[in-house]
Scaffold this motif. Structure first.
Motif, PDB file in Angstrom:
ATOM      1  N   GLU A 192      11.345 -22.700  14.656  1.00 39.45           N
ATOM      2  CA  GLU A 192      10.012 -22.132  14.454  1.00 39.45           C
ATOM      3  C   GLU A 192       9.126 -23.073  13.630  1.00 39.45           C
ATOM      4  O   GLU A 192       7.949 -23.271  13.945  1.00 39.45           O
ATOM      5  CB  GLU A 192      10.121 -20.781  13.746  1.00 39.45           C
ATOM      6  N   ASN A 193       9.713 -23.652  12.576  1.00 32.58           N
ATOM      7  CA  ASN A 193       8.939 -24.573  11.755  1.00 32.58           C
ATOM      8  C   ASN A 193       8.573 -25.840  12.511  1.00 32.58           C
ATOM      9  O   ASN A 193       7.491 -26.400  12.317  1.00 32.58           O
ATOM     10  CB  ASN A 193       9.738 -24.947  10.496  1.00 32.58           C
ATOM     11  N   GLN A 194       9.461 -26.307  13.372  1.00 34.93           N
ATOM     12  CA  GLN A 194       9.152 -27.489  14.163  1.00 34.93           C
ATOM     13  C   GLN A 194       8.043 -27.203  15.177  1.00 34.93           C
ATOM     14  O   GLN A 194       7.191 -28.046  15.438  1.00 34.93           O
ATOM     15  CB  GLN A 194      10.414 -27.990  14.874  1.00 34.93           C
ATOM     16  N   ARG A 195       8.047 -26.012  15.733  1.00 33.55           N
ATOM     17  CA  ARG A 195       6.985 -25.631  16.675  1.00 33.55           C
ATOM     18  C   ARG A 195       5.606 -25.695  16.010  1.00 33.55           C
ATOM     19  O   ARG A 195       4.614 -26.051  16.643  1.00 33.55           O
ATOM     20  CB  ARG A 195       7.212 -24.208  17.190  1.00 33.55           C
ATOM     21  N   ALA A 196       5.570 -25.328  14.744  1.00 34.04           N
ATOM     22  CA  ALA A 196       4.288 -25.284  14.033  1.00 34.04           C
ATOM     23  C   ALA A 196       3.634 -26.657  13.937  1.00 34.04           C
ATOM     24  O   ALA A 196       2.411 -26.761  13.760  1.00 34.04           O
ATOM     25  CB  ALA A 196       4.494 -24.707  12.635  1.00 34.04           C
ATOM     26  N   LEU A 197       4.426 -27.721  14.069  1.00 36.32           N
ATOM     27  CA  LEU A 197       3.894 -29.076  13.950  1.00 36.32           C
ATOM     28  C   LEU A 197       3.475 -29.673  15.286  1.00 36.32           C
ATOM     29  O   LEU A 197       2.856 -30.739  15.332  1.00 36.32           O
ATOM     30  CB  LEU A 197       4.943 -29.988  13.317  1.00 36.32           C
ATOM     31  N   THR A 198       3.809 -28.979  16.364  1.00 31.35           N
ATOM     32  CA  THR A 198       3.530 -29.507  17.689  1.00 31.35           C
ATOM     33  C   THR A 198       2.035 -29.719  17.902  1.00 31.35           C
ATOM     34  O   THR A 198       1.218 -28.856  17.601  1.00 31.35           O
ATOM     35  CB  THR A 198       4.079 -28.561  18.767  1.00 31.35           C
ATOM     36  N   GLY A 199       1.694 -30.882  18.430  1.00 33.48           N
ATOM     37  CA  GLY A 199       0.301 -31.184  18.715  1.00 33.48           C
ATOM     38  C   GLY A 199      -0.414 -31.926  17.595  1.00 33.48           C
ATOM     39  O   GLY A 199      -1.521 -32.424  17.784  1.00 33.48           O
ATOM     40  N   LEU A 200       0.208 -31.998  16.412  1.00 36.66           N
ATOM     41  CA  LEU A 200      -0.410 -32.711  15.294  1.00 36.66           C
ATOM     42  C   LEU A 200      -0.190 -34.214  15.428  1.00 36.66           C
ATOM     43  O   LEU A 200       0.791 -34.658  16.020  1.00 36.66           O
ATOM     44  CB  LEU A 200       0.170 -32.239  13.967  1.00 36.66           C
ATOM     45  N   SER A 201      -1.074 -35.003  14.842  1.00 33.19           N
ATOM     46  CA  SER A 201      -0.959 -36.450  14.885  1.00 33.19           C
ATOM     47  C   SER A 201      -0.892 -37.018  13.478  1.00 33.19           C
ATOM     48  O   SER A 201      -1.195 -36.330  12.499  1.00 33.19           O
ATOM     49  CB  SER A 201      -2.163 -37.054  15.614  1.00 33.19           C
ATOM     50  N   VAL A 202      -0.502 -38.268  13.390  1.00 36.19           N
ATOM     51  CA  VAL A 202      -0.460 -38.958  12.105  1.00 36.19           C
ATOM     52  C   VAL A 202      -1.837 -38.977  11.468  1.00 36.19           C
ATOM     53  O   VAL A 202      -1.995 -38.838  10.255  1.00 36.19           O
ATOM     54  CB  VAL A 202       0.074 -40.395  12.289  1.00 36.19           C
ATOM     55  N   GLU A 203      -2.850 -39.120  12.292  1.00 37.00           N
ATOM     56  CA  GLU A 203      -4.224 -39.106  11.790  1.00 37.00           C
ATOM     57  C   GLU A 203      -4.589 -37.764  11.162  1.00 37.00           C
ATOM     58  O   GLU A 203      -5.398 -37.695  10.236  1.00 37.00           O
ATOM     59  CB  GLU A 203      -5.216 -39.437  12.907  1.00 37.00           C
ATOM     60  N   ASP A 204      -3.987 -36.686  11.661  1.00 35.30           N
ATOM     61  CA  ASP A 204      -4.272 -35.340  11.146  1.00 35.30           C
ATOM     62  C   ASP A 204      -3.657 -35.114   9.773  1.00 35.30           C
ATOM     63  O   ASP A 204      -4.326 -34.650   8.843  1.00 35.30           O
ATOM     64  CB  ASP A 204      -3.714 -34.268  12.092  1.00 35.30           C
TER      65      ASP A 204
END
Length: 329
Positions: A192-204
């Motif tokens: 669940e915690n890994q899903r929360a990071l999906t779609g984020l980038s290093v720039e974000d």
């Protein structure tokens, strides 16, 4: 009869593949998940929380005070120094160059390189007391770095944790990740915690928060079951097999027995409760009421975790060395 308990939170192989970083520096996501994860983490909110917490930590760092005359030397020779660090002192200077153990050691002994930072081979957290090794010569620095890199240094910690651990010994096996809700701290990694990071980038949000979960193992052995002002606590010997950031603190909290006096991962701390889990995994986990009672009894006293022993071969002579320091609690 010895009882062994293994607390494990493991990922299915499909979970690892589904949340692998993409080549563009972000995280891949399948179309079926896109609508549910796009807004899981707000980069603006994350960065705001991170900035505020880093400011609080900088203010805390400013309280670090130690000088060469304060040092408790356990061992010294021409190549290395072993020091018993007090709690409440930084191992290395902060960005604001606050007082630190490494600078105090350099002021007293100097180094072949003429630099304090070239003496540092490992470190303890500011709130942790206990044994720290420093290198005085370049050969010792290279040798100690190799010993730590190859995991040929054996260290044990002694801690008091909240509640009564029923098992006599065990291994806590829980992967760790950076905490996106309470940066810059750590938490147990779940799907669940890994899903929360999906779609984020290093720039974000930067690189660290997007690192893959790190497998983490902590061995514990119960030394004694005690009381602190009428509250049940357990004295344990802890071995961090994998050596991750804040591993002992997160694992103890997630197990349901946070370290006594831990104002970050303990009850009402700065980080996520229970190491980021809904509740501790131990059948004998300390109740909220007990944890709050212990926290009240501890007050502003130091956290009860101490780097008690360290063993390694001398980085230059090859002599087998072993040092021990008594816990101050």
């Amino acid at each position: 009869m010895r009882l062994t308990f293994i607390a494990s939170i493991l990922f299915a192989s499909t979970s690892v593949n589904a949340f692998a970083p993409s080549l563009s520096g972000g995280r891949q996501v399948s179309p079926s998940l896109q609508s549910t994860v796009e807004a899981a983490v707000s980069p603006a909110e994350f960065n705001s929380k991170l900035e505020a917490q880093l400011a609080k930590l900088a203010a805390k760092d400013a309280n670090s005070k130690i000088s060469a005359s304060d040092l408790k030397i356990v061992h010294e020779d021409e190549h290395i120094v072993v020091v018993d660090k007090p709690a409440g002192v930084l191992c290395v200077p902060s960005k604001n160059n606050d007082s630190s153990l490494s600078q105090a050691v350099f002021d007293k002994f100097g180094s072949e390189s003429g630099r304090a930072d070239k003496m540092v081979v490992h470190r303890l957290g500011m709130d942790t007391s206990g044994l720290v090794v420093f290198a005085r010569t370049d050969a010792a620095l290279r040798g100690m770095n190799t010993l730590f890199r190859t995991r040929d240094v054996t260290r044990t910690y002694e801690a008091l944790v909240c509640g009564t651990i029923e098992e006599n010994e065990g291994v806590i096996n829980m992967p760790l990740m950076r905490d996106y809700e309470f940066p810059p701290y750590m938490r147990v990694s779940t799907e669940e915690n890994q899903r929360a990071l999906t779609g984020l980038s290093v720039e974000d949000v930067g690189k660290k928060i997007l690192e893959r979960p790190k497998e983490s193992l902590t061995k514990f052995v119960v030394v004694g079951r005690e009381e602190m002002e009428g509250n049940a606590v357990t004295r344990v010997s802890l071995t961090s097999i994998s050596g991750r950031t804040h591993q002992l603190n997160v694992h103890c909290a997630a197990y349901g027995h946070p370290i006594v006096g831990d104002k970050v991962y303990g009850i009402n701390g700065e980080a996520a409760p229970n190491g980021g889990l809904k509740e501790g995994t131990s059948a004998s986990k300390a109740s909220v009421e007990l944890q709050e009672s212990i926290a009240a009894a501890v007050g502003d006293k130091s956290m009860c975790v101490h780097a008690k022993t360290i063993s390694f071969e001398h980085p230059v002579t090859g002599e087998k060395l072993s040092f021990e320091s008594s816990a101050p609690f």
